[in-house]
Design a protein around this motif. Sequence first.
Motif, PDB file in Angstrom:
ATOM      1  N   LYS A 186     -38.512 -67.642 -82.395  1.00  0.00           N
ATOM      2  CA  LYS A 186     -38.916 -68.061 -83.738  1.00  0.00           C
ATOM      3  C   LYS A 186     -38.287 -67.202 -84.829  1.00  0.00           C
ATOM      4  O   LYS A 186     -38.166 -67.626 -85.975  1.00  0.00           O
ATOM      5  CB  LYS A 186     -40.434 -68.019 -83.871  1.00  0.00           C
ATOM      6  CG  LYS A 186     -41.165 -69.115 -83.108  1.00  0.00           C
ATOM      7  CD  LYS A 186     -42.670 -68.982 -83.310  1.00  0.00           C
ATOM      8  CE  LYS A 186     -43.438 -70.006 -82.484  1.00  0.00           C
ATOM      9  NZ  LYS A 186     -44.906 -69.831 -82.644  1.00  0.00           N
ATOM     10  N   THR A 187     -37.900 -65.975 -84.478  1.00  0.00           N
ATOM     11  CA  THR A 187     -37.291 -65.094 -85.474  1.00  0.00           C
ATOM     12  C   THR A 187     -35.852 -65.482 -85.780  1.00  0.00           C
ATOM     13  O   THR A 187     -35.235 -64.924 -86.693  1.00  0.00           O
ATOM     14  CB  THR A 187     -37.290 -63.632 -84.990  1.00  0.00           C
ATOM     15  OG1 THR A 187     -36.407 -63.496 -83.869  1.00  0.00           O
ATOM     16  CG2 THR A 187     -38.694 -63.194 -84.598  1.00  0.00           C
ATOM     17  N   GLY A 188     -35.289 -66.396 -84.980  1.00  0.00           N
ATOM     18  CA  GLY A 188     -33.904 -66.798 -85.166  1.00  0.00           C
ATOM     19  C   GLY A 188     -32.933 -66.086 -84.245  1.00  0.00           C
ATOM     20  O   GLY A 188     -31.715 -66.263 -84.357  1.00  0.00           O
ATOM     21  N   ALA A 189     -33.447 -65.294 -83.315  1.00  0.00           N
ATOM     22  CA  ALA A 189     -32.581 -64.579 -82.375  1.00  0.00           C
ATOM     23  C   ALA A 189     -31.812 -65.566 -81.514  1.00  0.00           C
ATOM     24  O   ALA A 189     -32.346 -66.580 -81.056  1.00  0.00           O
ATOM     25  CB  ALA A 189     -33.408 -63.654 -81.489  1.00  0.00           C
ATOM     26  N   ARG A 190     -30.530 -65.266 -81.304  1.00  0.00           N
ATOM     27  CA  ARG A 190     -29.697 -66.107 -80.444  1.00  0.00           C
ATOM     28  C   ARG A 190     -29.408 -65.437 -79.113  1.00  0.00           C
ATOM     29  O   ARG A 190     -28.798 -66.017 -78.227  1.00  0.00           O
ATOM     30  CB  ARG A 190     -28.371 -66.452 -81.140  1.00  0.00           C
ATOM     31  CG  ARG A 190     -28.515 -67.041 -82.513  1.00  0.00           C
ATOM     32  CD  ARG A 190     -29.506 -68.190 -82.560  1.00  0.00           C
ATOM     33  NE  ARG A 190     -29.103 -69.333 -81.724  1.00  0.00           N
ATOM     34  CZ  ARG A 190     -29.906 -70.332 -81.378  1.00  0.00           C
ATOM     35  NH1 ARG A 190     -31.179 -70.312 -81.744  1.00  0.00           N
ATOM     36  NH2 ARG A 190     -29.435 -71.328 -80.657  1.00  0.00           N
ATOM     37  N   ARG A 191     -29.823 -64.187 -78.982  1.00  0.00           N
ATOM     38  CA  ARG A 191     -29.684 -63.462 -77.718  1.00  0.00           C
ATOM     39  C   ARG A 191     -30.976 -62.676 -77.505  1.00  0.00           C
ATOM     40  O   ARG A 191     -31.479 -62.045 -78.428  1.00  0.00           O
ATOM     41  CB  ARG A 191     -28.493 -62.503 -77.755  1.00  0.00           C
ATOM     42  CG  ARG A 191     -28.245 -61.752 -76.448  1.00  0.00           C
ATOM     43  CD  ARG A 191     -26.924 -60.974 -76.513  1.00  0.00           C
ATOM     44  NE  ARG A 191     -26.561 -60.416 -75.217  1.00  0.00           N
ATOM     45  CZ  ARG A 191     -26.618 -59.112 -74.911  1.00  0.00           C
ATOM     46  NH1 ARG A 191     -27.005 -58.230 -75.843  1.00  0.00           N
ATOM     47  NH2 ARG A 191     -26.276 -58.680 -73.729  1.00  0.00           N
ATOM     48  N   ILE A 192     -31.494 -62.724 -76.287  1.00  0.00           N
ATOM     49  CA  ILE A 192     -32.729 -62.019 -75.970  1.00  0.00           C
ATOM     50  C   ILE A 192     -32.495 -61.131 -74.759  1.00  0.00           C
ATOM     51  O   ILE A 192     -32.042 -61.602 -73.707  1.00  0.00           O
ATOM     52  CB  ILE A 192     -33.891 -62.990 -75.692  1.00  0.00           C
ATOM     53  CG1 ILE A 192     -34.143 -63.874 -76.918  1.00  0.00           C
ATOM     54  CG2 ILE A 192     -35.155 -62.225 -75.315  1.00  0.00           C
ATOM     55  CD1 ILE A 192     -35.194 -64.937 -76.698  1.00  0.00           C
ATOM     56  N   ILE A 193     -32.770 -59.845 -74.912  1.00  0.00           N
ATOM     57  CA  ILE A 193     -32.717 -58.901 -73.801  1.00  0.00           C
ATOM     58  C   ILE A 193     -34.133 -58.745 -73.278  1.00  0.00           C
ATOM     59  O   ILE A 193     -35.061 -58.454 -74.041  1.00  0.00           O
ATOM     60  CB  ILE A 193     -32.163 -57.540 -74.249  1.00  0.00           C
ATOM     61  CG1 ILE A 193     -30.713 -57.689 -74.738  1.00  0.00           C
ATOM     62  CG2 ILE A 193     -32.230 -56.517 -73.118  1.00  0.00           C
ATOM     63  CD1 ILE A 193     -30.151 -56.439 -75.373  1.00  0.00           C
ATOM     64  N   VAL A 194     -34.314 -58.944 -71.980  1.00  0.00           N
ATOM     65  CA  VAL A 194     -35.640 -58.858 -71.374  1.00  0.00           C
ATOM     66  C   VAL A 194     -35.670 -57.700 -70.382  1.00  0.00           C
ATOM     67  O   VAL A 194     -34.952 -57.714 -69.379  1.00  0.00           O
ATOM     68  CB  VAL A 194     -36.026 -60.168 -70.655  1.00  0.00           C
ATOM     69  CG1 VAL A 194     -37.469 -60.080 -70.151  1.00  0.00           C
ATOM     70  CG2 VAL A 194     -35.848 -61.368 -71.568  1.00  0.00           C
TER      71      VAL A 194
ATOM     72  N   ALA B 100     -36.505 -75.156 -74.659  1.00  0.00           N
ATOM     73  CA  ALA B 100     -37.084 -74.028 -75.379  1.00  0.00           C
ATOM     74  C   ALA B 100     -36.068 -72.944 -75.692  1.00  0.00           C
ATOM     75  O   ALA B 100     -36.157 -72.290 -76.735  1.00  0.00           O
ATOM     76  CB  ALA B 100     -38.238 -73.438 -74.571  1.00  0.00           C
ATOM     77  N   LEU B 101     -35.094 -72.754 -74.793  1.00  0.00           N
ATOM     78  CA  LEU B 101     -34.105 -71.693 -74.988  1.00  0.00           C
ATOM     79  C   LEU B 101     -32.693 -72.250 -75.073  1.00  0.00           C
ATOM     80  O   LEU B 101     -31.721 -71.549 -74.774  1.00  0.00           O
ATOM     81  CB  LEU B 101     -34.204 -70.679 -73.836  1.00  0.00           C
ATOM     82  CG  LEU B 101     -35.548 -69.953 -73.720  1.00  0.00           C
ATOM     83  CD1 LEU B 101     -35.589 -69.074 -72.492  1.00  0.00           C
ATOM     84  CD2 LEU B 101     -35.826 -69.126 -74.971  1.00  0.00           C
ATOM     85  N   GLU B 102     -32.590 -73.483 -75.513  1.00  0.00           N
ATOM     86  CA  GLU B 102     -31.282 -74.119 -75.625  1.00  0.00           C
ATOM     87  C   GLU B 102     -30.394 -73.352 -76.611  1.00  0.00           C
ATOM     88  O   GLU B 102     -30.777 -73.064 -77.732  1.00  0.00           O
ATOM     89  CB  GLU B 102     -31.463 -75.569 -76.102  1.00  0.00           C
ATOM     90  CG  GLU B 102     -30.257 -76.437 -75.873  1.00  0.00           C
ATOM     91  CD  GLU B 102     -30.586 -77.902 -76.119  1.00  0.00           C
ATOM     92  OE1 GLU B 102     -30.135 -78.737 -75.338  1.00  0.00           O
ATOM     93  OE2 GLU B 102     -31.309 -78.203 -77.103  1.00  0.00           O
ATOM     94  N   GLY B 103     -29.186 -72.977 -76.162  1.00  0.00           N
ATOM     95  CA  GLY B 103     -28.254 -72.266 -77.015  1.00  0.00           C
ATOM     96  C   GLY B 103     -28.532 -70.788 -77.164  1.00  0.00           C
ATOM     97  O   GLY B 103     -27.894 -70.106 -77.970  1.00  0.00           O
ATOM     98  N   ILE B 104     -29.494 -70.267 -76.388  1.00  0.00           N
ATOM     99  CA  ILE B 104     -29.865 -68.850 -76.482  1.00  0.00           C
ATOM    100  C   ILE B 104     -29.487 -68.127 -75.194  1.00  0.00           C
ATOM    101  O   ILE B 104     -29.791 -68.583 -74.094  1.00  0.00           O
ATOM    102  CB  ILE B 104     -31.376 -68.704 -76.758  1.00  0.00           C
ATOM    103  CG1 ILE B 104     -31.698 -69.278 -78.130  1.00  0.00           C
ATOM    104  CG2 ILE B 104     -31.811 -67.240 -76.670  1.00  0.00           C
ATOM    105  CD1 ILE B 104     -33.158 -69.344 -78.451  1.00  0.00           C
ATOM    106  N   GLU B 105     -28.808 -67.000 -75.344  1.00  0.00           N
ATOM    107  CA  GLU B 105     -28.427 -66.186 -74.190  1.00  0.00           C
ATOM    108  C   GLU B 105     -29.586 -65.277 -73.807  1.00  0.00           C
ATOM    109  O   GLU B 105     -30.160 -64.590 -74.658  1.00  0.00           O
ATOM    110  CB  GLU B 105     -27.203 -65.329 -74.532  1.00  0.00           C
ATOM    111  CG  GLU B 105     -26.773 -64.389 -73.423  1.00  0.00           C
ATOM    112  CD  GLU B 105     -25.701 -63.414 -73.868  1.00  0.00           C
ATOM    113  OE1 GLU B 105     -25.415 -62.474 -73.100  1.00  0.00           O
ATOM    114  OE2 GLU B 105     -25.158 -63.584 -74.983  1.00  0.00           O
ATOM    115  N   VAL B 106     -29.928 -65.277 -72.524  1.00  0.00           N
ATOM    116  CA  VAL B 106     -31.001 -64.415 -72.029  1.00  0.00           C
ATOM    117  C   VAL B 106     -30.396 -63.424 -71.044  1.00  0.00           C
ATOM    118  O   VAL B 106     -29.898 -63.805 -69.984  1.00  0.00           O
ATOM    119  CB  VAL B 106     -32.113 -65.235 -71.349  1.00  0.00           C
ATOM    120  CG1 VAL B 106     -33.179 -64.303 -70.763  1.00  0.00           C
ATOM    121  CG2 VAL B 106     -32.742 -66.214 -72.346  1.00  0.00           C
TER     122      VAL B 106
END
Length: 388
Positions: A123-131, A182-188
Amino acid sequence: MRFLIAPDKFKGSLTASQAVEAIARGVRSADPSAEIVSVPMADGGEGVVEALVTATQGEFRVTRVTGPLGEPVQARYGLLGDGHTAVVEMAQAAGLVLVPKERRDPGKTTTRGVGELIREAVKTGARRIIVGIGGSATNDGGAGMAQALGYRLLDAQGREIGPGSGALADLDRIEPGDGAKALEGIEVAVACDVTNPLCGPKGASAVYGPQKGATPEMVARLDANLARLAEVVARDLGPRIADLPGSGAAGGLGGGLVAFAGGKLGPGIDLVVEAVGLNEAMQQTDLCLTGEGSLDAQSAFGKTAVGVARVARRHGVPCFALVGSIGEGAAECLDAGLTAYFPILPGPMDLDDAMARASELLGAAAEQVARGFLAGARAASRRSAGCE
């Protein structure tokens, strides 16, 4: 002289940022004119949010999510200074520290809050998420996370299965629902430092289940339930996670992130090194000082001090580690990249006292190490001048 200070946390005593401050204080006592570059570090597990946000001058966020026992908890995540990367720790939403010892049961605990935390980051607009996935209380293979993302995990009657690994025995099919988008276009990117598969004698249930409260009888059931999840995932979604190295991390969350979030598993220290720009910070450095709570043979396999030392070695920079305790096989870390390591305790000391005085002890040790390095550098300079 330019000093790069890049320690991990000293667990139970100092955060990585506090360790940086203590080491910097010691260095300045030895050389008030020293140029100091501070880069708090982590290996991708607990503490990675604070380390990355602090090092990149990002910002912390807090949100309410479902805890491992189904009760709400406050979870912190971060936005990095680049403006498009978020970092989350599964331990904030589903960590073992959130479950009282008498209530630990990996058949019941859920990763739902991890999925909710990831959705908040999106929701913050992040396009990459490190978990970061260390320190889990769960064994559900990321099933709860998947449900929070929007996947439908159904039994034979078409009803949503309940929370926890125990409910996976009823799993009949998985429908993508809203989860696939939910995570379309987002790198995890998943910080994963183990190679355990999801199932089998080296899998999540057998190796890590007992740490979370599983009895020997429970382990067999938990393993069978994760095998069922892997079977249904392969049939309905495609990814084959049963034997995937690292899929057993964090009670199978490693595999769940691959299956439900398109996650890429990688060594945590490598992700952190990239995110904080350690290679760039290492340039023009005279000495790198790192550190963490303990150093032993296992530290050579992806722990922070050795990860930092490897970067230093590539740049031709000596790297010293200041550590709380030195365990068996610590010398292997020298072959892996460290120039030298030093204990911060001046002598025998009660553990509680040592932890309470960690900042003081770390600063004092850093001062002495810096003084020794500076004396050597001055001597080398004099010899060089005498040869000209």
